[in-house]
Design an enzyme around this catalytic site. Structure first.
Site, short mmCIF file in Angstrom:
data_model
loop_
_atom_site.label_atom_id
_atom_site.label_comp_id
_atom_site.label_asym_id
_atom_site.label_seq_id
_atom_site.Cartn_x
_atom_site.Cartn_y
_atom_site.Cartn_z
N ASP A 13 0.82 -1.22 0.00
CA ASP A 13 0.00 0.00 0.00
C ASP A 13 0.85 1.27 0.00
OD1 ASP A 13 -2.37 -1.63 0.35
OD2 ASP A 13 -1.81 -1.79 2.45
N LYS A 16 2.73 2.22 -5.04
CA LYS A 16 3.50 1.72 -6.18
C LYS A 16 2.77 1.94 -7.51
CE LYS A 16 3.63 -2.39 -4.38
NZ LYS A 16 2.99 -2.04 -3.09
N GLY A 40 -3.61 -4.64 -4.91
CA GLY A 40 -4.28 -3.67 -5.77
C GLY A 40 -3.51 -2.37 -5.86
N HIS A 41 -3.60 -1.73 -7.02
CA HIS A 41 -2.99 -0.43 -7.23
C HIS A 41 -4.05 0.57 -7.65
CE1 HIS A 41 1.15 -2.42 -8.23
NE2 HIS A 41 0.93 -2.32 -6.95
N GLN A 223 2.23 -5.70 -3.25
CA GLN A 223 2.45 -5.82 -1.81
C GLN A 223 3.82 -5.25 -1.44
OE1 GLN A 223 1.50 -9.88 -2.40
NE2 GLN A 223 -0.42 -9.72 -1.32
#
Length: 449
Positions: A13, A16, A40-41, A223
């Site tokens: 988180d 990235k 997730g991004h 991650q």
């Protein structure tokens, strides 16, 4: 041209997605190498916000070939839904490539993940219930299904019958659940095969040839370092390797192909789920960090735990990954604080540790040793040059550099592309325009950047 890696230096988180998105402008390939749709991004472009889970961040650029490497576990249903949502928003997925060796999340993985967490009770790990751990476990147990299995119906059905015999025994005997029907699963997954087959290929060879031809390849982590199965805060970790080793095993390229390794870290620290967190703040400061930083998981929506920056963690991440530079995100979130604390050591039974402890008990029970730095208490989101940054903010960033021993290359002061300060110009995007995913080929960075 050596490859570039962007990976998380904390518990994930870290932002990235934005950093990968910015660097993608100058890339030809963006490759995802680990994790699944438990990660997730979020990418903000103008008024548009994209939440990506399996799709590499480079998908927003039409000139980029995006690759899902063999180290990723894929839920084909989730991937197809994500592709459909992107198509509806005008983003093409035609150049997406999927490794033929990438393993798949199966329906029984989801069931076993959820049931296993319930059975652990208060000792649960806080998984996302996406079936990721059981999928990786089957990969290690040599019972997994790879993307290439979708291309041969006979092999798929034969393997499924063998695997379900064992899985259904566990589900019925240990958990009292109904067994899965092999014909139903086969029908579902072979339908996915019709839509995904043209994207499946030997991506290791594809990437190898691209690097041989001096094409620019970005390897995108999911991650973070402290969720790594080997180097993280075990057992409160993920089931894959988000660290640099995952690049090589998760894509099929060698170390000599990598020239730049950028670690991404927030200007403070967060983590989702259970596990130790020495600098966690259970007070108004922690609440303020969560509120100003909008600290909710991209994938799960879970509230993130917040705390002060920990340079011991960053120094460990730099060592494990061989970081060549850092990208610091969410510096703007600290703008309201009069004073800022940074953890520079851990105290345990009268001893001070200045490196990551060798024993989990120490890390679980240690107390953070802080130094205090002055805040800047002014809005910095509109600042795009180092010269205009308040002196206290410059000092904060310089302290990170000095403490970690790695130069800071990028500082993000907001979620949008233009809300970025570039300390080094050779990776600066050709276009910082908002609301478009098309590069401006004639744009070059000003002198000195």
């Amino acid at each position: 041209m050596p490859g570039t890696v962007v990976l998380g230096a904390q518990w994930g988180d870290e932002g990235k997605g934005k950093i990968t998105d910015l660097l993608s402008d100058r890339m030809d390939f963006v490759v995802r190498y680990a994790g699944g749709n438990n990660a997730g991004h979020t990418i903000v472009c103008g008024e548009d916000e994209f939440k990506l889970h399996l799709m590499p961040s480079g998908i927003l650029y039409p000139h980029i070939t995006t690759v899902i490497g063999n180290g990723v576990v894929i839920n084909p249903k989730v991937l197809l839904e994500e592709m459909e949502n992107l198509h509806k928003r005008g983003i093409s997925c035609e150049k997406l490539k999927i490794s033929c060796d990438a393993h798949m999340v199966m329906p029984y993985h989801l069931a076993l993940d959820q049931l296993g967490e319930v059975k652990l009770g208060t000792a649960k790990l806080g998984t996302t219930h996406r079936g990721i751990g059981p999928a990786y476990a089957d990969k290690a147990d040599r019972m997994g299904f790879r993307a290439q299995d979708l291309l041969d119906e006979k092999i798929f059905r034969e393997k499924l019958n063998v695997v379900l015999e064992r899985k259904n025994t566990i589900l019925t005997k240990a958990f009292g659940q109904e067994p899965f029907d092999p014909d139903e699963i086969a029908a579902e997954y072979l339908e996915y095969a019709k839509r995904l087959a043209r994207h499946i290929e030997d991506t290791s060879l594809l990437i190898h040839r691209a690097l041989q031809d001096n094409r620019k390849v970005l390897f995108e982590g999911a991650q973070g370092t402290f969720l790594d199965i080997d180097h993280g805060t075990y057992p409160f970790v993920t089931s894959s390797s988000p660290t640099i080793g995952g690049v090589f095993t998760g894509t099929g390229v060698g170390p000599a192909r990598i020239g730049r390794i950028m670690g991404v870290a927030k200007a403070y620290t967060t983590r989702v789920g259970y596990g130790p967190f020495p600098t966690e703040l259970d007070d108004r400061y922690g609440e303020l960090l969560g509120e100003k930083g909008a600290e909710f998981g991209t994938t799960t929506g879970r509230k993130r735990r917040c705390g002060w920056l920990d340079v011991i963690l960053l120094r460990y991440a730099a060592r494990i990954n061989g970081l060549t530079s850092l990208a610091i995100t969410k510096l703007d979130v600290l703008s309201e604080f009069e004073k800022l604390k940074v953890c520079v050591g851990y105290s345990y039974k009268g001893k001070i540790y200045h490196e990551f402890p060798p024993h989990q008990t120490i890390f679980h029970k240690c107390k953070p040793e802080y130094i205090e730095l002055p805040g800047w208490q002014t809005d910095i989101r509109s600042i795009t040059s180092l010269e205009d940054l308040p002196s206290q903010a410059k000092r904060y960033v310089a302290f990170i550099e000095e403490s970690v021993g790695v130069p800071v290359e990028i500082v993000s002061v907001g979620p949008k592309r233009k809300e970025t300060i570039w300390f080094s110009g050779d990776m600066r995007p050709k276009s910082m325009e908002e609301g478009t995913f098309q590069c401006l080929e004639d744009f070059e960075p000003p002198n000195g950047l």
